[in-house]
Design a protein around this motif. Structure first.
Motif, PDB file in Angstrom:
ATOM      1  N   ILE A   1      -6.280 -20.166   2.098  1.00  0.00           N
ATOM      2  CA  ILE A   1      -6.348 -18.957   1.551  1.00  0.00           C
ATOM      3  C   ILE A   1      -7.762 -18.787   1.095  1.00  0.00           C
ATOM      4  N   LYS A   2      -8.532 -17.746   1.883  1.00  0.00           N
ATOM      5  CA  LYS A   2      -9.871 -17.662   1.624  1.00  0.00           C
ATOM      6  C   LYS A   2      -9.850 -16.580   0.330  1.00  0.00           C
ATOM      7  N   GLN A   3     -10.777 -16.716  -0.726  1.00  0.00           N
ATOM      8  CA  GLN A   3     -10.940 -15.876  -1.837  1.00  0.00           C
ATOM      9  C   GLN A   3     -12.205 -15.069  -1.781  1.00  0.00           C
ATOM     10  N   VAL A   4     -12.097 -13.522  -1.878  1.00  0.00           N
ATOM     11  CA  VAL A   4     -13.448 -12.911  -1.853  1.00  0.00           C
ATOM     12  C   VAL A   4     -13.351 -12.321  -3.296  1.00  0.00           C
ATOM     13  N   TYR A   5     -14.173 -12.431  -3.991  1.00  0.00           N
ATOM     14  CA  TYR A   5     -14.490 -11.712  -5.286  1.00  0.00           C
ATOM     15  C   TYR A   5     -15.566 -10.589  -5.163  1.00  0.00           C
ATOM     16  N   ILE A   6     -15.174  -9.644  -5.671  1.00  0.00           N
ATOM     17  CA  ILE A   6     -16.003  -8.342  -5.834  1.00  0.00           C
ATOM     18  C   ILE A   6     -16.283  -8.064  -7.207  1.00  0.00           C
ATOM     19  N   CYS A   7     -17.377  -8.278  -7.700  1.00  0.00           N
ATOM     20  CA  CYS A   7     -17.682  -7.894  -9.135  1.00  0.00           C
ATOM     21  C   CYS A   7     -19.313  -7.936  -9.395  1.00  0.00           C
ATOM     22  N   PRO A   8     -19.742  -7.345 -10.498  1.00  0.00           N
ATOM     23  CA  PRO A   8     -21.046  -7.318 -10.737  1.00  0.00           C
ATOM     24  C   PRO A   8     -22.033  -8.521 -10.973  1.00  0.00           C
TER      25      PRO A   8
ATOM     26  N   ILE B   1       6.272 -12.986  -5.602  1.00  0.00           N
ATOM     27  CA  ILE B   1       4.979 -12.485  -5.061  1.00  0.00           C
ATOM     28  C   ILE B   1       4.039 -13.693  -4.848  1.00  0.00           C
ATOM     29  N   VAL B   2       3.932 -14.903  -5.340  1.00  0.00           N
ATOM     30  CA  VAL B   2       3.055 -15.801  -5.423  1.00  0.00           C
ATOM     31  C   VAL B   2       3.365 -16.512  -3.913  1.00  0.00           C
ATOM     32  N   LYS B   3       4.906 -16.602  -3.916  1.00  0.00           N
ATOM     33  CA  LYS B   3       5.414 -17.286  -2.616  1.00  0.00           C
ATOM     34  C   LYS B   3       4.989 -16.393  -1.232  1.00  0.00           C
ATOM     35  N   ASP B   4       5.173 -15.345  -1.444  1.00  0.00           N
ATOM     36  CA  ASP B   4       4.721 -14.301  -0.588  1.00  0.00           C
ATOM     37  C   ASP B   4       3.444 -14.256  -0.050  1.00  0.00           C
ATOM     38  N   ILE B   5       2.592 -14.457  -1.062  1.00  0.00           N
ATOM     39  CA  ILE B   5       1.113 -14.402  -0.883  1.00  0.00           C
ATOM     40  C   ILE B   5       0.802 -15.926   0.016  1.00  0.00           C
ATOM     41  N   CYS B   6       1.369 -16.953  -0.805  1.00  0.00           N
ATOM     42  CA  CYS B   6       0.984 -18.103  -0.041  1.00  0.00           C
ATOM     43  C   CYS B   6       1.534 -18.315   1.175  1.00  0.00           C
ATOM     44  N   GLU B   7       2.737 -17.555   1.557  1.00  0.00           N
ATOM     45  CA  GLU B   7       3.263 -17.858   3.145  1.00  0.00           C
ATOM     46  C   GLU B   7       2.791 -16.733   4.197  1.00  0.00           C
ATOM     47  N   ASN B   8       2.152 -15.571   3.406  1.00  0.00           N
ATOM     48  CA  ASN B   8       1.627 -14.463   4.566  1.00  0.00           C
ATOM     49  C   ASN B   8       0.329 -14.125   4.293  1.00  0.00           C
ATOM     50  N   SER B   9      -0.507 -14.621   3.652  1.00  0.00           N
ATOM     51  CA  SER B   9      -1.855 -14.452   3.681  1.00  0.00           C
ATOM     52  C   SER B   9      -2.827 -15.203   4.251  1.00  0.00           C
ATOM     53  N   ASP B  10      -4.062 -14.608   4.552  1.00  0.00           N
ATOM     54  CA  ASP B  10      -5.173 -15.406   4.976  1.00  0.00           C
ATOM     55  C   ASP B  10      -6.326 -15.084   3.945  1.00  0.00           C
ATOM     56  N   MET B  11      -6.246 -14.146   3.193  1.00  0.00           N
ATOM     57  CA  MET B  11      -7.237 -13.881   2.158  1.00  0.00           C
ATOM     58  C   MET B  11      -6.598 -13.313   0.924  1.00  0.00           C
ATOM     59  N   VAL B  12      -7.419 -13.475  -0.196  1.00  0.00           N
ATOM     60  CA  VAL B  12      -7.167 -12.941  -1.232  1.00  0.00           C
ATOM     61  C   VAL B  12      -8.375 -12.329  -1.840  1.00  0.00           C
ATOM     62  N   VAL B  13      -8.251 -10.808  -2.214  1.00  0.00           N
ATOM     63  CA  VAL B  13      -9.543 -10.111  -2.690  1.00  0.00           C
ATOM     64  C   VAL B  13      -9.288 -10.192  -4.471  1.00  0.00           C
ATOM     65  N   VAL B  14     -10.273 -10.720  -5.167  1.00  0.00           N
ATOM     66  CA  VAL B  14     -10.047 -10.441  -6.557  1.00  0.00           C
ATOM     67  C   VAL B  14     -11.345  -9.463  -6.956  1.00  0.00           C
ATOM     68  N   TRP B  15     -10.634  -8.204  -7.175  1.00  0.00           N
ATOM     69  CA  TRP B  15     -11.637  -7.238  -7.297  1.00  0.00           C
ATOM     70  C   TRP B  15     -11.765  -6.978  -8.964  1.00  0.00           C
ATOM     71  N   GLY B  16     -13.004  -7.608  -9.412  1.00  0.00           N
ATOM     72  CA  GLY B  16     -13.421  -7.295 -10.937  1.00  0.00           C
ATOM     73  C   GLY B  16     -12.665  -8.269 -11.863  1.00  0.00           C
TER      74      GLY B  16
ATOM     75  N   ASN C   1     -19.044  -0.046 -12.335  1.00  0.00           N
ATOM     76  CA  ASN C   1     -18.369   1.206 -12.323  1.00  0.00           C
ATOM     77  C   ASN C   1     -18.572   2.128 -11.194  1.00  0.00           C
ATOM     78  N   THR C   2     -18.733   1.328  -9.972  1.00  0.00           N
ATOM     79  CA  THR C   2     -19.135   2.020  -8.690  1.00  0.00           C
ATOM     80  C   THR C   2     -18.060   1.584  -7.545  1.00  0.00           C
ATOM     81  N   ASP C   3     -17.058   0.815  -8.201  1.00  0.00           N
ATOM     82  CA  ASP C   3     -15.849   0.426  -7.255  1.00  0.00           C
ATOM     83  C   ASP C   3     -15.253   1.437  -6.392  1.00  0.00           C
ATOM     84  N   ALA C   4     -15.171   2.632  -6.924  1.00  0.00           N
ATOM     85  CA  ALA C   4     -14.687   3.810  -5.894  1.00  0.00           C
ATOM     86  C   ALA C   4     -15.437   3.885  -4.674  1.00  0.00           C
ATOM     87  N   ALA C   5     -16.730   3.918  -4.854  1.00  0.00           N
ATOM     88  CA  ALA C   5     -17.763   4.262  -3.828  1.00  0.00           C
ATOM     89  C   ALA C   5     -17.319   2.957  -2.443  1.00  0.00           C
TER      90      ALA C   5
END
Length: 149
Positions: A49-56, A7-22, A75-79
């Motif tokens: 590879i850009k990193q976007v963090y979604i967290c309070p 999975i790490v190799k795949d992310i590194c070769e095929n991703s422009d961005m990683v979202v770290v959610w919480g 606790n509003t991630d679903a919205a």
């Protein structure tokens, strides 16, 4: 780590961005091979590879790695997730072929998100009131890369 040892190799070769959610891979690295998560975040920055963090909170990893931090009420991630799905459906930017061949029940999700089930479309305006992310910022999430094309 089987079964996801590639999975790490795949992310590194095929991703422009990683979202770290919480998450905070710097201080809570999931018991994942010591400091590997920290080193990986630094490596992603090095290879563009850009990193976007979604967290309070601006947790430690968000403070040092985030190209974009999106604060959200706890606790509003679903919205927020429903608003993202709404925009994908409305703009037709999700991978229709993939959904058609790999997803079960998308018609029900679509009906709920578009408001056909309960009369309430899960728009960015709707989500903004719940999750605290400004409506304009929700509408610009595609610029963040939170979009399939």
């Amino acid at each position: 780590m089987n079964p996801a040892d590639n999975i790490v190799k795949d992310i590194c070769e095929n991703s422009d961005m990683v979202v770290v959610w919480g998450g905070d891979p710097e201080t809570t690295p999931w018991g994942f091979r010591g400091q590997f998560a920290s080193r990986l975040c630094y490596f992603w920055s090095e290879i563009g590879i850009k990193q976007v963090y979604i967290c309070p909170d601006v947790n430690y990893a968000a403070a040092i790695h985030a190209d974009k931090w999106i604060p959200i009420f706890p606790n509003t991630d679903a919205a927020l997730q429903l608003a993202i799905i709404y925009m994908w459906i409305k703009e037709g930017t999700y991978d229709k072929k993939y959904v058609e061949t790999h997803a079960v029940g998308f018609d029900k999700v679509k009906a709920y998100v578009m408001g056909e089930e309960d009369g309430i479309p899960k728009t960015p305006e709707w989500a903004s009131k719940k999750c605290g992310v400004r409506n304009g910022r929700l509408r610009r999430l595609p610029e963040t890369g939170l979009r399939r094309g």
